[in-house]
Design a protein around this motif. Structure first.
Motif, short mmCIF file in Angstrom:
data_model
loop_
_atom_site.label_atom_id
_atom_site.label_comp_id
_atom_site.label_asym_id
_atom_site.label_seq_id
_atom_site.Cartn_x
_atom_site.Cartn_y
_atom_site.Cartn_z
N ILE A 28 5.41 5.35 -1.93
CA ILE A 28 4.34 6.53 -2.08
C ILE A 28 3.49 6.41 -3.34
O ILE A 28 4.25 6.12 -4.33
CB ILE A 28 5.18 7.89 -1.86
CG1 ILE A 28 5.99 7.71 -0.51
CG2 ILE A 28 4.43 8.98 -2.05
CD1 ILE A 28 5.32 8.17 0.75
N CYS A 29 2.34 6.56 -3.44
CA CYS A 29 1.52 6.81 -4.53
C CYS A 29 1.78 7.91 -5.34
O CYS A 29 2.25 9.03 -4.86
CB CYS A 29 -0.04 6.29 -4.41
SG CYS A 29 -0.88 7.63 -3.46
N GLY A 30 1.09 7.82 -6.54
CA GLY A 30 1.33 9.12 -7.51
C GLY A 30 0.57 9.96 -6.88
O GLY A 30 1.29 11.29 -6.86
N ASP A 31 -0.50 10.08 -6.36
CA ASP A 31 -1.30 11.19 -5.56
C ASP A 31 -0.59 11.86 -4.59
O ASP A 31 -0.59 12.95 -4.57
CB ASP A 31 -2.62 10.50 -5.35
CG ASP A 31 -3.43 11.49 -5.55
OD1 ASP A 31 -3.85 11.89 -6.87
OD2 ASP A 31 -4.24 11.96 -4.38
N CYS A 32 0.39 11.10 -3.79
CA CYS A 32 0.78 11.54 -2.59
C CYS A 32 2.13 12.27 -2.94
O CYS A 32 2.60 13.30 -2.29
CB CYS A 32 0.89 10.60 -1.66
SG CYS A 32 -0.48 9.95 -0.62
N LEU A 33 2.66 11.90 -4.22
CA LEU A 33 3.77 12.43 -4.52
C LEU A 33 3.56 13.99 -5.17
O LEU A 33 4.31 15.01 -4.96
CB LEU A 33 4.43 11.73 -5.58
CG LEU A 33 5.17 10.67 -5.21
CD1 LEU A 33 5.83 9.81 -6.69
CD2 LEU A 33 6.51 10.93 -4.63
N SER A 59 -9.54 8.47 -9.57
CA SER A 59 -9.00 9.65 -9.28
C SER A 59 -7.56 9.41 -8.48
O SER A 59 -6.81 10.42 -8.34
CB SER A 59 -9.90 10.49 -8.43
OG SER A 59 -10.09 9.69 -7.31
N ARG A 60 -7.40 8.26 -8.23
CA ARG A 60 -6.11 7.90 -7.53
C ARG A 60 -5.29 7.14 -8.56
O ARG A 60 -5.80 6.36 -9.48
CB ARG A 60 -6.51 6.97 -6.31
CG ARG A 60 -7.54 7.31 -5.45
CD ARG A 60 -6.89 8.39 -4.50
NE ARG A 60 -5.69 8.32 -3.99
CZ ARG A 60 -5.12 9.04 -2.95
NH1 ARG A 60 -5.90 10.18 -2.84
NH2 ARG A 60 -4.00 8.71 -2.46
N SER A 61 -3.92 7.48 -8.65
CA SER A 61 -3.01 6.82 -9.66
C SER A 61 -2.16 5.87 -8.85
O SER A 61 -1.77 6.29 -7.68
CB SER A 61 -2.22 7.80 -10.45
OG SER A 61 -2.02 8.99 -9.56
N LEU A 88 0.76 -1.19 0.00
CA LEU A 88 0.15 -0.20 0.18
C LEU A 88 0.94 1.20 0.04
O LEU A 88 2.03 1.04 0.09
CB LEU A 88 -0.95 -0.09 1.19
CG LEU A 88 -0.45 -0.42 2.55
CD1 LEU A 88 0.47 0.63 3.18
CD2 LEU A 88 -1.67 -0.46 3.38
N CYS A 89 0.29 2.41 -0.55
CA CYS A 89 1.03 3.65 -0.13
C CYS A 89 1.57 3.89 1.28
O CYS A 89 0.70 3.79 2.12
CB CYS A 89 0.24 4.92 -0.76
SG CYS A 89 0.90 6.50 -0.31
N ASN A 90 2.64 4.32 1.47
CA ASN A 90 3.05 4.58 2.85
C ASN A 90 2.52 5.56 3.50
O ASN A 90 2.21 5.72 4.79
CB ASN A 90 4.80 4.76 2.79
CG ASN A 90 5.35 3.91 2.03
OD1 ASN A 90 5.42 3.73 0.90
ND2 ASN A 90 6.43 3.10 2.75
N ARG A 91 2.03 6.52 2.79
CA ARG A 91 1.16 7.82 3.26
C ARG A 91 -0.29 7.36 3.32
O ARG A 91 -0.60 7.48 4.35
CB ARG A 91 1.83 9.13 2.57
CG ARG A 91 0.78 10.23 2.97
CD ARG A 91 1.59 11.61 3.02
NE ARG A 91 2.96 11.57 3.60
CZ ARG A 91 3.73 12.36 3.27
NH1 ARG A 91 3.41 13.53 2.55
NH2 ARG A 91 4.93 12.75 3.85
N CYS A 92 -0.71 7.65 2.20
CA CYS A 92 -2.27 7.61 2.35
C CYS A 92 -2.84 6.07 2.46
O CYS A 92 -4.17 6.04 2.75
CB CYS A 92 -2.86 8.29 1.08
SG CYS A 92 -2.80 7.29 -0.49
N GLY A 93 -2.13 5.02 2.38
CA GLY A 93 -2.68 3.79 2.82
C GLY A 93 -3.50 3.14 1.55
O GLY A 93 -4.05 2.07 1.92
N ILE A 94 -3.40 3.59 0.39
CA ILE A 94 -4.31 3.09 -0.58
C ILE A 94 -3.44 1.75 -1.09
O ILE A 94 -2.35 1.73 -1.40
CB ILE A 94 -4.59 4.04 -1.80
CG1 ILE A 94 -5.76 3.76 -2.80
CG2 ILE A 94 -3.31 4.21 -2.57
CD1 ILE A 94 -5.97 4.62 -3.83
N PRO A 95 -4.38 0.72 -1.14
CA PRO A 95 -3.63 -0.49 -1.49
C PRO A 95 -3.62 -0.65 -2.94
O PRO A 95 -4.43 -0.13 -3.79
CB PRO A 95 -4.65 -1.63 -1.00
CG PRO A 95 -6.35 -0.75 -0.88
CD PRO A 95 -5.79 0.59 -0.81
ZN LIG Z 1 -0.70 7.91 -1.35
#
Ligand SMILES: [Zn+2]
Ligand SMILES: [Zn+2]
Length: 252
Positions: free
Chosen positions: A64-69, A244-246, A47-54
């Motif tokens: 880190i996911c694209g959105d959090c970057l 909306s999430r990448s 998952l994303c270390n920050r927002c937790g999206i799997p």
């Molecule tokens: Zn994220």
């Protein structure tokens, strides 16, 4: 005598599955039938270390996911128990819109017991539920996030503060809006009434559902402005929005 009374209570009030209502066995620790429980999609790594999206792809591990970057995030980490679908979605609806507070207490215990990847509630000093505007609170009769936060605070013996972070603007329900509108809708909606209660605190902000993160991010922004040392976000459910999430691992 006690066992007779307990036995009697089982006949009069048998344990029923929270979501489908089927009568459960004598094990009082279970709240879902096997079928409903097996439909819960618990959130796990990667998952994303920050927002937790799997992430769908098991390659690449946590990152880190694209959105959090690319977007500004005021919380350090966000974690959720399960995806906002099937049993979790059903249970939240019964609790939140059906006024079944007992279901909220069960869901709160589920939140308190869950082993979140790379997240330890015990490292924090204060629990704050996402606040409702007084008008919404009157309509619903209770703050669903407070019921969930209570269970978490009790389990970890952490202080709970449900009065300092306030919702000062009665916004449109987020559920009716798209990603960008949600962000604008909650801008300036929250305030901290006493900064000294927030200053230096490591806070777990509790909400029922994380969708785009706009609400919790705005709460985290206000808490950070009031000198919180850290704000982490804990939600029961995580709504996944593939549009909306990448996920950078999926873009490779
Ligand atoms: Zn994220
Ligand atoms: Zn069931």
């Amino acid at each position: 005598m006690k066992s007779i009374l307990t036995g009697l209570a089982d006949v009069i009030f048998p344990g029923r599955c929270v979501t489908c209502g089927v009568v459960l066995g004598p094990d009082k620790t279970l709240h879902f039938c096997h079928t409903c429980f097996s439909r819960i999609n618990f959130i796990q790594s990667p998952l994303c270390n920050r927002c937790g999206i799997p992430f769908n792809s098991p390659d690449g591990g946590d990152h880190i996911c694209g959105d959090c970057l690319t977007s500004e995030t005021y919380f350090s980490v966000a974690r959720a128990v399960g995806r906002y679908e099937t049993t979790i979605l059903d249970a939240i609806h019964r609790f939140k819109y059906g006024g079944k507070i007992a279901i909220g207490e069960i869901l709160g215990r589920l939140m308190a017991d869950f082993a979140y990847p790379a997240f330890d509630i015990q490292e924090y000093s204060l629990i704050i539920p996402a606040p409702l505007h007084p008008k919404r609170l009157r309509e619903r009769g209770f703050n669903q996030s407070l019921i969930l936060a209570l269970a978490v605070s009790k389990r970890f013996s952490l202080a709970l503060d449900f009065t300092t972070l306030k919702r000062r603007i009665h916004t449109k329900p987020q559920v009716s809006l798209g990603g960008k509108e949600r962000k604008v809708n909650v801008q300036g909606a929250f305030e901290v009434s006493e900064e000294k209660k927030i200053r230096g605190k490591s806070i777990v902000l509790v909400d029922d559902v994380y969708t785009t993160g706009s609400t919790v991010n705005e709460c985290a922004r206000v808490l950070t402005k009031s000198k919180a040392a850290e704000v982490a976000v804990l939600t029961l459910a995580r709504a996944l929005q593939p549009d909306s999430r990448s996920d950078i691992s999926d873009q490779r």
